[in-house]
Design an enzyme around this catalytic site. Structure first.
Site, PDB file in Angstrom:
ATOM      1  N   ASP A  13       0.829  -1.206   0.000  1.00  0.00           N
ATOM      2  CA  ASP A  13       0.000   0.000   0.000  1.00  0.00           C
ATOM      3  C   ASP A  13       0.862   1.255   0.000  1.00  0.00           C
ATOM      4  O   ASP A  13       0.603   2.209  -0.749  1.00  0.00           O
ATOM      5  CB  ASP A  13      -0.919  -0.031   1.222  1.00  0.00           C
ATOM      6  CG  ASP A  13      -1.857   1.159   1.267  1.00  0.00           C
ATOM      7  OD1 ASP A  13      -2.216   1.672   0.183  1.00  0.00           O
ATOM      8  OD2 ASP A  13      -2.239   1.581   2.377  1.00  0.00           O
TER       9      ASP A  13
ATOM     10  N   GLU B 232      -2.168  -5.316  -3.724  1.00  0.00           N
ATOM     11  CA  GLU B 232      -1.220  -4.535  -2.935  1.00  0.00           C
ATOM     12  C   GLU B 232      -0.115  -5.421  -2.364  1.00  0.00           C
ATOM     13  O   GLU B 232       1.069  -5.020  -2.331  1.00  0.00           O
ATOM     14  CB  GLU B 232      -1.963  -3.824  -1.798  1.00  0.00           C
ATOM     15  CG  GLU B 232      -2.855  -2.688  -2.262  1.00  0.00           C
ATOM     16  CD  GLU B 232      -3.574  -2.007  -1.132  1.00  0.00           C
ATOM     17  OE1 GLU B 232      -3.994  -0.843  -1.291  1.00  0.00           O
ATOM     18  OE2 GLU B 232      -3.730  -2.637  -0.054  1.00  0.00           O
TER      19      GLU B 232
END
Length: 374
Positions: A67, A135
């Site tokens: 992320d 992610e």
């Protein structure tokens, strides 16, 4: 780097996870050096696997790392692609690319969802699993090849083949923000009303929110989070505002009624000054006193006049009684006072005398005075 890739390709037929290597190469564009990073990136927490030390093995830690790396990479790309654009535009564009809906679609289009290892019944819904795995995959690329490899992956495999960065930059997807902006500009009261909060068959929370404009209930939206449901409701409300003029008229009519009620006072403001009207002011002018009497009620004025007449009658009666009493107490003597009805002073006009009569009267009067003197 090219030599390393060539060696990995030569060794590939002899590796036991060659199918996984081929699948990773097809997605990211290169063969991984450390396949374990990618295995963990595709491992959902629902399998409950643990290492020798008892720690869980899943993709949550790689998701956290990915992320942060994804935000930096996309921010770098957007910054260089849109020269001269302000910070707000760049932030909005980056958020559209890294938002959960976009990552979910990327994972589905690239085949990442088909490679996720899970218990088969634990994923609550499809809103998060694919995007989380994407992610985590970025985190695995960073650990295996570094930041530059993540940049190449996003530029060549994502933005060049799957996402048109120019179109996504000018496409409005934050419907809630757009609705709030419209309501503030037009001074329309906006509320989001929670209609229902339930759970699906797998126990995941489901929210249903409704848009309320000036007390008028509008469209509702359902999602697995408050933000998602409010976004859906805002999208439906914006569509109605654009396509239904009667609905806009009703909203602004309700706004006019609300503002009118807020501007008009319902009651007058009470006076805080204390007026001592119960004191009799003896020095007030005659006109003021007369005006005060005129302000008395008609019935009260009539009663006052009757009382005054009664007092006058009693006074006359008392005087008459006193006079009669005095007359009764006096002795029977002739009154020295002239009779109230004596007419002696009233006579006819004297007649004119002749010259001889006047001389005779004068001599008679003189003779009488002489006799009195003797």
């Amino acid at each position: 780097m090219l030599i390393r890739d060539l060696i990995d390709r030569i060794k590939l037929p002899f590796r036991k996870d060659k199918e996984l290597y081929f699948s990773i190469q097809r997605i990211v564009g290169f063969y991984p050096h450390h396949i374990d990073y990618f295995k963990q990136a595709l491992m959902h927490k629902s399998i409950g696997k643990r290492n020798a030390k008892g720690r869980p093995i899943n993709n949550e830690r790689l998701e956290f790392l990915g992320d942060a790396i994804l935000g930096a990479v996309v921010g770098d790309i957007v910054f260089r692609h849109f020269e001269g654009k302000r910070e707000g535009f760049l932030t909005n564009t980056r958020s559209k690319i890294v938002q959960r809906e976009t990552l979910n679609r990327l994972a589905r289009e690239m085949g990442v969802n088909d490679m996720i290892v899970s218990s088969g019944h634990s994923s609550s819904h499809n809103s998060y699993v694919g995007g989380n795995a994407f992610e985590a995959l970025i985190g695995a690329i960073y650990l295996d090849r570094g930041y530059d490899a993540c940049m190449r992956f996003m530029e060549k495999r994502v933005l060049n083949e799957l996402i048109n960065i120019d179109k996504v930059a000018y496409k409005e997807v934050n419907f809630k923000s757009k609705l709030i902006e419209w309501s503030q500009k037009n001074r329309v009261k906006l509320d989001f009303k929670l209609l229902e909060q339930t759970s699906d068959e797998k126990g995941s929370p489901v929210f249903t929110y409704q848009v309320v404009l000036e007390g008028i209930e509008c469209d509702s939206g359902t999602g697995y989070s408050k933000k998602e449901s409010q976004q859906q409701a805002s999208k439906m409300a914006l569509q109605r505002l654009r396509k239904n003029p009667q609905f806009i008229d009703s909203v602004f009519a309700a706004k006019a009624n609300r503002t009118k009620m807020e501007e008009e006072p319902t009651h007058g403001v009470p006076d805080t000054e204390q007026k001592e009207e119960f004191f009799i002011n003896e020095k007030q002018p005659q006109e003021k006193r007369e005006d005060t009497r005129e302000e008395q009620p008609q019935e009260q004025r009539r009663n006052n006049r009757e009382e005054q007449k009664q007092e006058q009658r009693e006074t006359v009666s008392e005087k008459r009684s006193m006079r009669e009493t005095a007359l009764e107490e006096q002795p029977d003597q002739p009154s020295e006072e002239p009779d109230e009805f004596d007419l002696s002073d009233i006579s006819a006009a004297p007649k004119e005398l002749s010259r001889e009569e006047i001389i005779a009267a004068a001599e008679e009067a003189a003779f009488a005075e002489t006799e009195e003197a003797v």
